[in-house]
Design a protein around this motif. Sequence first.
Motif, PDB file in Angstrom:
ATOM      1  N   SER A 177      41.802  47.441  18.500  1.00 46.33           N
ATOM      2  CA  SER A 177      40.451  46.919  18.984  1.00 46.33           C
ATOM      3  C   SER A 177      39.808  45.687  18.374  1.00 46.33           C
ATOM      4  N   ASN A 178      38.765  44.810  18.782  1.00 40.44           N
ATOM      5  CA  ASN A 178      38.904  44.146  18.300  1.00 40.44           C
ATOM      6  C   ASN A 178      37.068  43.700  18.294  1.00 40.44           C
ATOM      7  N   LYS A 179      36.567  42.123  17.783  1.00 43.68           N
ATOM      8  CA  LYS A 179      35.428  41.807  18.382  1.00 43.68           C
ATOM      9  C   LYS A 179      34.900  41.075  18.588  1.00 43.68           C
ATOM     10  N   GLU A 180      34.749  40.369  18.592  1.00 44.05           N
ATOM     11  CA  GLU A 180      33.731  38.944  18.557  1.00 44.05           C
ATOM     12  C   GLU A 180      32.177  38.756  18.651  1.00 44.05           C
ATOM     13  N   GLY A 181      32.107  37.814  16.999  1.00 42.78           N
ATOM     14  CA  GLY A 181      30.338  37.842  17.107  1.00 42.78           C
ATOM     15  C   GLY A 181      30.042  35.961  17.654  1.00 42.78           C
ATOM     16  N   ILE A 182      28.925  36.741  18.348  1.00 39.57           N
ATOM     17  CA  ILE A 182      28.334  35.394  19.013  1.00 39.57           C
ATOM     18  C   ILE A 182      26.989  35.380  19.205  1.00 39.57           C
ATOM     19  N   SER A 183      26.175  34.498  19.276  1.00 35.09           N
ATOM     20  CA  SER A 183      24.870  33.676  19.637  1.00 35.09           C
ATOM     21  C   SER A 183      24.413  35.090  20.795  1.00 35.09           C
ATOM     22  N   LYS A 184      23.228  35.306  20.648  1.00 32.13           N
ATOM     23  CA  LYS A 184      22.310  36.205  22.057  1.00 32.13           C
ATOM     24  C   LYS A 184      22.260  35.010  22.671  1.00 32.13           C
ATOM     25  N   GLU A 185      22.604  33.694  22.642  1.00 35.80           N
ATOM     26  CA  GLU A 185      22.390  32.729  23.891  1.00 35.80           C
ATOM     27  C   GLU A 185      23.168  32.988  25.084  1.00 35.80           C
ATOM     28  N   ILE A 186      24.839  32.847  23.831  1.00 36.60           N
ATOM     29  CA  ILE A 186      25.715  32.136  24.166  1.00 36.60           C
ATOM     30  C   ILE A 186      26.320  33.880  25.463  1.00 36.60           C
ATOM     31  N   TYR A 187      25.422  35.311  24.272  1.00 35.34           N
ATOM     32  CA  TYR A 187      25.368  36.823  24.615  1.00 35.34           C
ATOM     33  C   TYR A 187      24.959  35.735  26.987  1.00 35.34           C
ATOM     34  N   ASP A 188      23.663  36.092  26.358  1.00 37.13           N
ATOM     35  CA  ASP A 188      23.676  36.092  27.447  1.00 37.13           C
ATOM     36  C   ASP A 188      23.445  35.459  28.363  1.00 37.13           C
ATOM     37  N   GLN A 189      23.966  34.367  28.815  1.00 41.86           N
ATOM     38  CA  GLN A 189      25.075  33.575  29.827  1.00 41.86           C
ATOM     39  C   GLN A 189      26.199  33.829  30.190  1.00 41.86           C
ATOM     40  N   GLN A 190      27.038  33.960  28.819  1.00 44.50           N
ATOM     41  CA  GLN A 190      28.572  34.352  29.231  1.00 44.50           C
ATOM     42  C   GLN A 190      28.794  35.804  29.474  1.00 44.50           C
ATOM     43  N   ILE A 191      28.659  37.270  29.138  1.00 43.03           N
ATOM     44  CA  ILE A 191      28.321  38.360  29.453  1.00 43.03           C
ATOM     45  C   ILE A 191      26.983  38.545  30.484  1.00 43.03           C
ATOM     46  N   GLY A 193      16.560  39.727   9.183  1.00 41.13           N
ATOM     47  CA  GLY A 193      16.323  40.089   9.448  1.00 41.13           C
ATOM     48  C   GLY A 193      16.447  39.244  10.748  1.00 41.13           C
ATOM     49  N   GLU A 194      15.544  38.618  11.007  1.00 38.90           N
ATOM     50  CA  GLU A 194      15.381  37.332  12.331  1.00 38.90           C
ATOM     51  C   GLU A 194      16.583  36.463  12.808  1.00 38.90           C
ATOM     52  N   ALA A 195      17.265  36.606  11.355  1.00 45.08           N
ATOM     53  CA  ALA A 195      18.865  35.526  12.026  1.00 45.08           C
ATOM     54  C   ALA A 195      19.369  36.457  13.148  1.00 45.08           C
ATOM     55  N   TYR A 196      20.111  38.152  12.627  1.00 45.47           N
ATOM     56  CA  TYR A 196      20.096  39.239  12.729  1.00 45.47           C
ATOM     57  C   TYR A 196      20.123  39.567  14.486  1.00 45.47           C
ATOM     58  N   LYS A 197      18.676  39.145  14.551  1.00 45.81           N
ATOM     59  CA  LYS A 197      18.104  39.505  15.786  1.00 45.81           C
ATOM     60  C   LYS A 197      19.113  38.518  16.721  1.00 45.81           C
ATOM     61  N   LYS A 198      19.645  37.343  16.436  1.00 43.82           N
ATOM     62  CA  LYS A 198      19.597  36.528  17.360  1.00 43.82           C
ATOM     63  C   LYS A 198      21.283  36.076  17.712  1.00 43.82           C
ATOM     64  N   SER A 199      22.061  37.275  17.244  1.00 45.02           N
ATOM     65  CA  SER A 199      23.344  37.797  16.537  1.00 45.02           C
ATOM     66  C   SER A 199      23.769  38.819  17.907  1.00 45.02           C
ATOM     67  N   TYR A 200      25.258  38.734  18.369  1.00 48.77           N
ATOM     68  CA  TYR A 200      25.626  40.101  18.562  1.00 48.77           C
ATOM     69  C   TYR A 200      26.514  40.019  18.412  1.00 48.77           C
ATOM     70  N   ASN A 201      27.847  41.565  18.460  1.00 52.85           N
ATOM     71  CA  ASN A 201      29.180  41.705  18.630  1.00 52.85           C
ATOM     72  C   ASN A 201      29.634  42.701  19.312  1.00 52.85           C
ATOM     73  N   VAL A 202      30.296  41.569  20.319  1.00 58.80           N
ATOM     74  CA  VAL A 202      31.045  42.017  21.390  1.00 58.80           C
ATOM     75  C   VAL A 202      32.221  43.477  20.707  1.00 58.80           C
ATOM     76  N   ARG A 203      32.036  43.804  20.885  1.00 56.71           N
ATOM     77  CA  ARG A 203      33.232  44.884  20.970  1.00 56.71           C
ATOM     78  C   ARG A 203      34.336  45.169  21.774  1.00 56.71           C
ATOM     79  N   TYR A 204      35.347  45.231  21.541  1.00 57.83           N
ATOM     80  CA  TYR A 204      36.331  45.837  22.703  1.00 57.83           C
ATOM     81  C   TYR A 204      37.636  46.135  22.388  1.00 57.83           C
ATOM     82  N   SER A 205      38.601  47.274  22.992  1.00 58.75           N
ATOM     83  CA  SER A 205      39.728  47.627  22.963  1.00 58.75           C
ATOM     84  C   SER A 205      40.741  48.291  24.204  1.00 58.75           C
ATOM     85  N   TYR A 206      41.456  48.444  23.719  1.00 60.68           N
ATOM     86  CA  TYR A 206      42.929  48.534  25.475  1.00 60.68           C
ATOM     87  C   TYR A 206      43.896  49.135  24.833  1.00 60.68           C
TER      88      TYR A 206
END
Length: 105
Positions: free
Chosen positions: A23-37, A2-15
């Motif tokens: 379609s593809n997905k990138e798994g990233i941490s919450k911190e990187i998501y907040d900084q980059q996306i 539960g705790e580790a799951y809340k700290k990561s996101y999957n960015v899904r995109y399609s073209y």
Amino acid sequence: MGEAYKKSYNVRYSYTDNSKVFSNKEGISKEIYDQQIGDVENLEICYNRTFPTLSYLKGKNLALRRNKLGMVVSSIFMALFILIDVFADKEKWANRYEKVFGIQK
């Protein structure tokens, strides 16, 4: 989980390329998501025309950390094999394999 799951996101995109949807997905941490996306809804997708399944989000380099980790692990294994090659008694192992496989000189 539960705790580790809340700290990561999957960015899904399609073209679409030649009327095929990829379609593809990138798994990233919450911190990187907040900084980059952040709150960006539309991101530019770059892909290889020859192999349209190879893609990435332009300017975000989300997979870069995963590639760096792969290079570190590969370097460790390479160093291990080089050390074995340099310090192993090759003549001893060659004689042992000759006996096992019945190879005559």
